[in-house]
Enzyme design. Structure first.
Site, PDB file in Angstrom:
ATOM      1  N   ARG A 178      -2.000  84.312  11.853  1.00 52.47           N
ATOM      2  CA  ARG A 178      -2.697  83.438  11.230  1.00 52.47           C
ATOM      3  C   ARG A 178      -1.975  82.427  11.847  1.00 52.47           C
ATOM      4  O   ARG A 178      -2.883  81.850  12.005  1.00 52.47           O
ATOM      5  CB  ARG A 178      -2.337  82.893   9.303  1.00 52.47           C
ATOM      6  CG  ARG A 178      -2.779  83.938   8.788  1.00 52.47           C
ATOM      7  CD  ARG A 178      -2.067  84.244   7.065  1.00 52.47           C
ATOM      8  NE  ARG A 178      -1.965  83.139   6.354  1.00 52.47           N
ATOM      9  CZ  ARG A 178      -1.294  82.984   5.901  1.00 52.47           C
ATOM     10  NH1 ARG A 178      -0.133  84.040   5.283  1.00 52.47           N
ATOM     11  NH2 ARG A 178      -1.390  81.656   4.571  1.00 52.47           N
TER      12      ARG A 178
ATOM     13  N   ARG B 145       4.220  91.674   0.398  1.00 49.07           N
ATOM     14  CA  ARG B 145       3.063  92.085   0.511  1.00 49.07           C
ATOM     15  C   ARG B 145       2.261  91.459   1.785  1.00 49.07           C
ATOM     16  O   ARG B 145       2.840  91.370   2.913  1.00 49.07           O
ATOM     17  CB  ARG B 145       2.134  90.501  -0.224  1.00 49.07           C
ATOM     18  CG  ARG B 145       2.294  90.755  -1.596  1.00 49.07           C
ATOM     19  CD  ARG B 145       1.090  88.646  -2.256  1.00 49.07           C
ATOM     20  NE  ARG B 145       1.490  87.630  -1.233  1.00 49.07           N
ATOM     21  CZ  ARG B 145       0.584  87.451  -0.919  1.00 49.07           C
ATOM     22  NH1 ARG B 145      -0.448  86.755  -1.693  1.00 49.07           N
ATOM     23  NH2 ARG B 145       0.620  86.380  -0.134  1.00 49.07           N
TER      24      ARG B 145
ATOM     25  N   ARG C 214       9.055  86.132   1.259  1.00 45.56           N
ATOM     26  CA  ARG C 214       8.773  86.331   0.268  1.00 45.56           C
ATOM     27  C   ARG C 214       8.721  88.349  -0.174  1.00 45.56           C
ATOM     28  O   ARG C 214       8.167  89.267   0.689  1.00 45.56           O
ATOM     29  CB  ARG C 214       7.259  85.783   0.328  1.00 45.56           C
ATOM     30  CG  ARG C 214       7.023  84.602   0.162  1.00 45.56           C
ATOM     31  CD  ARG C 214       5.505  83.596   0.043  1.00 45.56           C
ATOM     32  NE  ARG C 214       5.001  84.456   0.527  1.00 45.56           N
ATOM     33  CZ  ARG C 214       3.554  83.442   0.779  1.00 45.56           C
ATOM     34  NH1 ARG C 214       4.087  82.003   0.164  1.00 45.56           N
ATOM     35  NH2 ARG C 214       3.050  83.589   0.940  1.00 45.56           N
TER      36      ARG C 214
ATOM     37  N   ARG D 162     -10.522  70.271   9.672  1.00 47.38           N
ATOM     38  CA  ARG D 162      -9.766  71.890  10.215  1.00 47.38           C
ATOM     39  C   ARG D 162     -10.191  72.261  11.277  1.00 47.38           C
ATOM     40  O   ARG D 162      -9.398  72.908  12.269  1.00 47.38           O
ATOM     41  CB  ARG D 162     -10.333  72.936   8.895  1.00 47.38           C
ATOM     42  CG  ARG D 162      -9.077  73.899   9.030  1.00 47.38           C
ATOM     43  CD  ARG D 162      -9.777  75.260   8.188  1.00 47.38           C
ATOM     44  NE  ARG D 162     -11.004  75.483   8.429  1.00 47.38           N
ATOM     45  CZ  ARG D 162     -11.661  76.996   9.208  1.00 47.38           C
ATOM     46  NH1 ARG D 162     -10.239  77.327   9.710  1.00 47.38           N
ATOM     47  NH2 ARG D 162     -12.697  77.245   9.282  1.00 47.38           N
TER      48      ARG D 162
ATOM     49  N   LYS E  57       2.494  71.865   2.290  1.00 50.44           N
ATOM     50  CA  LYS E  57       1.580  70.670   2.893  1.00 50.44           C
ATOM     51  C   LYS E  57       1.577  70.628   1.259  1.00 50.44           C
ATOM     52  O   LYS E  57       1.060  69.236   1.494  1.00 50.44           O
ATOM     53  CB  LYS E  57       0.673  71.278   3.264  1.00 50.44           C
ATOM     54  CG  LYS E  57      -0.492  70.148   4.094  1.00 50.44           C
ATOM     55  CD  LYS E  57      -0.981  70.256   5.400  1.00 50.44           C
ATOM     56  CE  LYS E  57      -2.148  71.964   5.686  1.00 50.44           C
ATOM     57  NZ  LYS E  57      -3.164  71.602   4.852  1.00 50.44           N
TER      58      LYS E  57
END
Ligand SMILES: [Zn+2]
Length: 215
Positions: free
Chosen positions: A169, A158, A125, A88, A13
């Site tokens: 999430r 991470r 990642r 949001r 985004k």
């Protein structure tokens, strides 16, 4: 041209917002950024936000709205804006369109990416715990395998990038966003683009929607 961008974490985004701002000549109003700026510049609402955050509380919908309203008064917003990270929630969306706030939205672009794709993007990642350099197993692999190119340290995942945390999430995101997309869909201003394609292909889809609005 008043636009709202929606999309899950990892949908790209922010990157699309930057490209759109350049192409359309209107600013991107990123909620996180303007809250940080309001705090830094010690504006009246910025001071309230700072106190709230220091107490360990979340900045309220009302306060975010006040900070956004302040920012939209700036001269660079007179031809339009791209809202990133706001609204949001459905409550925020309803508040911004209320008579007293009157923050206009011409159309809403929802960057749709499947949960599987997001998990594969974000969980790939890798980061170097020593120098902080970041990699991605598919799109940006280290030439030294599981070790850092710069310093030779073994790369780690991470905690935020573990599939469980990402799925959680996403769950929160969907719970908040589903009522929001319904709200805009009912107003017939919601457009969905396929976010799994390349960056440029996604930009092309968005520009196509923008072009049709202008006609
Ligand atoms: Zn390193």
């Amino acid at each position: 041209m008043k636009l709202v961008l929606l999309g899950p974490p990892g949908a790209g985004k922010g990157t699309q917002a930057v490209k759109l701002s350049e192409k359309l000549g209107i600013p991107t109003i990123s909620t996180g950024e303007i809250i940080r700026n309001a705090i830094k510049n010690e504006t009246p609402v910025g001071k309230i936000a700072k106190d709230t955050i220091e107490r360990g509380e979340l900045v309220s919908d009302e306060l975010v709205l006040e900070i956004v309203k302040d920012r939209l008064k700036d001269d660079d917003c007179k031809d339009g804006y791209i809202l990133d990270g706001f609204p949001r929630t459905l409550a925020q969306a309803e508040m911004m369109q209320s008579v007293e706030n009157n923050i206009g939205v011409d159309f809403v672009i929802n960057i749709d990416v499947s949960d599987d794709e997001i998990v594969s993007r974000l969980s790939g990642r890798r980061v170097c715990p020593s120098c902080g350099k970041t990699y991605h197993v598919v799109s940006l692999p280290s030439s030294c395998g599981d070790k850092c190119e710069a310093c030779g340290e073994k790369l780690i995942v991470r905690k935020d990038d573990s599939p469980e945390v990402i799925l959680n999430r996403l769950k929160v995101y969907h719970e908040l966003t589903a009522p929001l997309t319904r709200f805009y869909d009912e107003q017939k201003i919601l457009y969905t683009v396929k976010g799994a394609e390349s960056l440029d292909a996604v930009t092309a889809q968005v520009m196509d929607i923008v072009g049709r609005q202008r006609r």
